[in-house]
Write a protein that holds these residues in place. Sequence first.
Motif, PDB file in Angstrom:
ATOM      1  N   ILE A   1       0.834  -1.195   0.000  1.00 58.18           N
ATOM      2  CA  ILE A   1       0.000   0.000   0.000  1.00 58.18           C
ATOM      3  C   ILE A   1       0.873   1.251   0.000  1.00 58.18           C
ATOM      4  O   ILE A   1       0.578   2.250  -0.669  1.00 58.18           O
ATOM      5  CB  ILE A   1      -0.951  -0.007   1.207  1.00 58.18           C
ATOM      6  CG1 ILE A   1      -1.942  -1.176   1.078  1.00 58.18           C
ATOM      7  CG2 ILE A   1      -1.696   1.309   1.341  1.00 58.18           C
ATOM      8  CD1 ILE A   1      -2.869  -1.329   2.246  1.00 58.18           C
ATOM      9  N   ALA A   2       1.974   1.213   0.745  1.00 63.29           N
ATOM     10  CA  ALA A   2       2.868   2.366   0.807  1.00 63.29           C
ATOM     11  C   ALA A   2       3.451   2.684  -0.571  1.00 63.29           C
ATOM     12  O   ALA A   2       3.606   3.860  -0.933  1.00 63.29           O
ATOM     13  CB  ALA A   2       3.978   2.117   1.812  1.00 63.29           C
ATOM     14  N   ASP A   3       3.768   1.657  -1.349  1.00 61.64           N
ATOM     15  CA  ASP A   3       4.319   1.891  -2.690  1.00 61.64           C
ATOM     16  C   ASP A   3       3.296   2.585  -3.580  1.00 61.64           C
ATOM     17  O   ASP A   3       3.632   3.486  -4.353  1.00 61.64           O
ATOM     18  CB  ASP A   3       4.747   0.560  -3.322  1.00 61.64           C
ATOM     19  CG  ASP A   3       5.985  -0.029  -2.658  1.00 61.64           C
ATOM     20  OD1 ASP A   3       6.670   0.724  -1.933  1.00 61.64           O
ATOM     21  OD2 ASP A   3       6.242  -1.227  -2.839  1.00 61.64           O
ATOM     22  N   LEU A   4       2.048   2.161  -3.498  1.00 62.66           N
ATOM     23  CA  LEU A   4       0.999   2.796  -4.294  1.00 62.66           C
ATOM     24  C   LEU A   4       0.831   4.255  -3.871  1.00 62.66           C
ATOM     25  O   LEU A   4       0.716   5.154  -4.709  1.00 62.66           O
ATOM     26  CB  LEU A   4      -0.315   2.037  -4.132  1.00 62.66           C
ATOM     27  CG  LEU A   4      -1.528   2.638  -4.847  1.00 62.66           C
ATOM     28  CD1 LEU A   4      -1.302   2.701  -6.347  1.00 62.66           C
ATOM     29  CD2 LEU A   4      -2.779   1.818  -4.530  1.00 62.66           C
ATOM     30  N   ALA A   5       0.834   4.501  -2.563  1.00 68.44           N
ATOM     31  CA  ALA A   5       0.682   5.866  -2.071  1.00 68.44           C
ATOM     32  C   ALA A   5       1.843   6.747  -2.513  1.00 68.44           C
ATOM     33  O   ALA A   5       1.653   7.935  -2.818  1.00 68.44           O
ATOM     34  CB  ALA A   5       0.583   5.853  -0.546  1.00 68.44           C
ATOM     35  N   SER A   6       3.054   6.188  -2.555  1.00 65.37           N
ATOM     36  CA  SER A   6       4.220   6.986  -2.956  1.00 65.37           C
ATOM     37  C   SER A   6       4.133   7.404  -4.413  1.00 65.37           C
ATOM     38  O   SER A   6       4.600   8.492  -4.786  1.00 65.37           O
ATOM     39  CB  SER A   6       5.506   6.198  -2.701  1.00 65.37           C
ATOM     40  OG  SER A   6       5.583   5.067  -3.556  1.00 65.37           O
TER      41      SER A   6
END
Length: 568
Positions: A451-456
């Motif tokens: 999820i963090a990668d998508l948000a970044s």
Amino acid sequence: MRRRVIRSKGRRVQSVEDDLMRPELTASLDGRELPVIGDGALMAALGQARTHTMRDIVASIQAEQDLVIRAPAASVTYVEGGPGTGKTAVALHRAAYLLYQDRRRYAGGILIVSPTPLLVAYTEGVLPSLGEEGQVAIRAIGSLVDGAEATLYDAPPVARAKGSSRMLKVLRKAARGALEPNDSPQRLRVVAFGRRLELEAGELADIRRTALGGTAPVNLLRPRARKLLLDALWQHSGAGKRHTDPELAAELRASFDEDITGEDDFTAFLDAWWPELTPAAVLDAMADERRLGRWARRILNPGEVRRVARALRRVGRSVHDIALLDELQAILGAPARPRRKRDLDPLDQLTGLEELMPVREETQRERAERLAQERVEYAHVIVDEAQDLTPMQWRMVGRRGRHATWTVVGDPAQSSWSDPDEAAQARDEALGSRPRRRFELTVNYRNPAEIADLASKVLALAMPGSVSPKAVRSTGVEPRFAVAGGPLGETVRAEAARLLEHVDGTVGVVVAMQRREEARRWLDGLGDRVVALGSLEAKGLEYDATIVVSPRRSPTSPRPACGSCTSP
């Protein structure tokens, strides 16, 4: 080095977890390496199923968070951190730590300001578990004014107008303009010393302008306006020329004033011509588009006037209305009230026994409770999700910490306010000249890497050059994207039902603010583990799985889409 966390309930040990503080070192006993137990307290805590309330988070506090919690409080502590860095956890622990360190200094109370009532409900059980209760008040930004509670959210164009610092000029004009209601009397007629005396509309307007000169609170100017009316009537009477002796002239004037003010006609006129204003009454007056247009001339454009007036005609108050009410309270002021005599038994008053009866003094606990209810200023103010506060909301929060130390927690990249520079100026005015101490939280403990990668990627498009916090765990579950093949509600309901089977905890369905009620109908009957909430309400909350419903349509995607994020 390791930290061993033992969780127990009563006499039963529920879990044992080791955190390696120095992973490069190994511990041994009798030549044998000691095993590491569990996945670590942090990972164990993050892996637990979520509920609708925050758990005790002591075991998951990490080093960079601990630096913020223990930072000296003699200034402004400003903390920035991306999603999942534990900003709310830091805010709550800091409140408990400050009270532990210097309870006498913070006896004036600590205020924690949260963006929404949902986040307040989510976090309010944590402080008692930390051993602090009573001295810390957690309030939603829409609940800071006693007697008013926000139940609505404004559309973005209305929110931009209401939240802007431009509204300060509008409110000041409205507070004075509301003194003259549509049915305000245009003539004053009284009888004194056997003569009929009159003041016409022009004279009354001049008296009003004179009384309103300066910047004193409007309600406190009523005695001045009353005196100016009496002066004008005295001038019309010609009685001041009857005596050259100053003492006799003063006695005659006192008698004149007593006669005039004793007349019901004068009292009724004063109440109608200079009514005691309340913030709610002024805000209701601003719902009249024609009057608001006069007060907001060259401040708001015609479209903003129309939208703001229409929004103020709704039943209920919005989050942005609460800041306007607080500002109006400062502009209007509270008129001085005569002190009420202590209620006594009529027999005591007749016999004079009230002089002999002792008055029971309130206990220390009663006094503390009374002061907490009456408290409008605090010794320390903690602002969570500070990037979302509007300039007018910063003014409201600033009044509650004029003599306080501050902790300001936020993430500029998540700001929902359209003019960060304007908000920063209002924030700096609220914080005053106190020195600043800045910290940055760089590790994303809460969200998995997927999820963090998508948000970044989204952050890189919205704010090029910004650095996302580093995620410390992975679940192997990638976010899904689905295009509604039929009615959007049916697709969202099916996705929610699927996620409920995959996770043990809660499922959040995030929609645009104006679709909250519609989304709740989509999910009706799925149980209390799934909840629908607006995008602004989702700030700071945690779910085991989340469905984000996109309100946008594009030529390549004619139907609304929804995406599922699972984070067990």
